[in-house]
Design an enzyme around this catalytic site. Structure first.
Site, PDB file in Angstrom:
ATOM      1  N   HIS A  34      14.409  77.234  -8.572  1.00 20.10           N
ATOM      2  CA  HIS A  34      12.600  76.870  -8.844  1.00 20.10           C
ATOM      3  C   HIS A  34      12.869  75.815 -10.077  1.00 20.10           C
ATOM      4  O   HIS A  34      13.911  75.419 -10.754  1.00 20.10           O
ATOM      5  CB  HIS A  34      11.879  78.187  -9.439  1.00 20.10           C
ATOM      6  CG  HIS A  34      11.076  79.140  -8.379  1.00 20.10           C
ATOM      7  ND1 HIS A  34      10.556  80.231  -8.834  1.00 20.10           N
ATOM      8  CD2 HIS A  34      10.667  78.568  -8.114  1.00 20.10           C
ATOM      9  CE1 HIS A  34       9.838  80.358  -7.734  1.00 20.10           C
ATOM     10  NE2 HIS A  34       9.587  79.485  -6.822  1.00 20.10           N
ATOM     11  N   CYS A  63       9.916  83.225 -16.081  1.00 24.59           N
ATOM     12  CA  CYS A  63       9.485  83.245 -15.215  1.00 24.59           C
ATOM     13  C   CYS A  63       7.751  84.343 -15.116  1.00 24.59           C
ATOM     14  O   CYS A  63       7.082  84.874 -15.048  1.00 24.59           O
ATOM     15  CB  CYS A  63      10.239  84.064 -14.125  1.00 24.59           C
ATOM     16  SG  CYS A  63      11.594  83.416 -13.148  1.00 24.59           S
TER      17      CYS A  63
END
Length: 273
Positions: free
Chosen positions: A169, A266
């Site tokens: 990511h 996250c």
């Protein structure tokens, strides 16, 4: 002399890791044979919430759903810009059910929610950066989702290609230091394709460049309020760079979540309204 930095109060959306576990492997960090200490994960997460509130930030929570162990990674659920919520469509089938409880929370809070047609994973790959959005692709979010996000949010989207599976990511390899105007970022160059590295160098000639050691310590999975940077304690060299630039590193240990490939960012969805 370091520059004087001014913090901006943030609003975060989070999800308690009540059901956190590593039950499958969808990135190189995840090993179902390595046990997760759920009690320690809870302690670490609650400490992050305490630190956020102690620094003046507000925190909203989504109720965790049994059977969705990665729901704690709230950043992946959406990207919110000017009160518009661009939702998620996870690549991994195991995570797709996470979208519904987050969409439900946003709708009940009065937000306009867009359900994307293309695979995209929220702030995992969409990083609002002042006048534009930096958008990752290569492992999860697709370029089609970049186009969808630009049409819905009305903000220019700059695509960046990720090439190292450990940085699957964008928010594992880059974070925004301040988001006024063009702002500035910290990032790990080798996580990106050659062309994307050139783009970042042109956009951010004064960026902080992280080492692989700091990146692998989840040092780039950080949250900045423009003055304080909530950062993994293992990213020591990056913390020194931040301090030299006038930022205040605030170490918070989320090491138990590293077992699933996640860290501070996250676990943190920012609501920009």
């Amino acid at each position: 002399m370091p520059e004087s930095r001014v913090p901006r109060r943030r609003r975060f959306l989070v999800c308690e890791p009540r059901h956190f576990a590593v039950q499958y492997a969808i990135n190189p960090w995840m090993r179902p044979d390595v046990p997760v200490d759920v009690s320690l994960a809870q302690e670490q997460w609650h400490e992050l919430m305490r630190v956020y509130r102690a620094h003046g930030h507000s925190v909203d929570t989504v109720e965790p759903v049994p059977g969705l162990p990665d729901m704690v990674f709230a950043a992946n659920a959406a990207v919110v810009v000017d009160g518009r919520v661009f939702g998620s469509l996870f690549r991994a089938p195991e995570r797709r059910p996470e979208s519904l409880p987050y969409d439900t929370w946003f709708k009940s809070a009065g937000f306009d929610v867009y359900r994307p047609e293309s695979v995209c994973e929220g702030e995992g790959d969409f990083v609002p950066a002042g006048r534009w959005i930096l958008a990752g692709t290569g492992f999860r979010t697709t370029r089609e989702a970049h186009r969808e996000a630009q049409e819905f949010l009305g903000v220019p989207v700059i695509g960046l290609t990720m090439v190292d599976p450990y940085f699957y990511h964008l928010d594992t390899a880059l974070f925004v230091l301040d988001d006024e105007g063009e702002g500035n970022v910290a990032y790990y160059p080798d996580a990106f394709s050659p062309g994307s590295r050139e783009v970042l160098a042109r956009l951010y000639p004064d960026a902080l460049i992280a080492t692989r050691e700091d990146a692998m310590s989840f040092g780039l999975n950080s949250v900045s309020d423009g003055h304080h940077v909530f950062i993994s304690p293992g990213a020591t060299a990056l913390a020194e760079q931040l301090a030299d630039r006038g930022y205040v590193p605030v170490p918070v240990d989320l090491s138990e979540f590293h077992k699933a490939g996640g860290g501070i960012k996250c676990c943190t969805q920012e609501i920009r309204s």
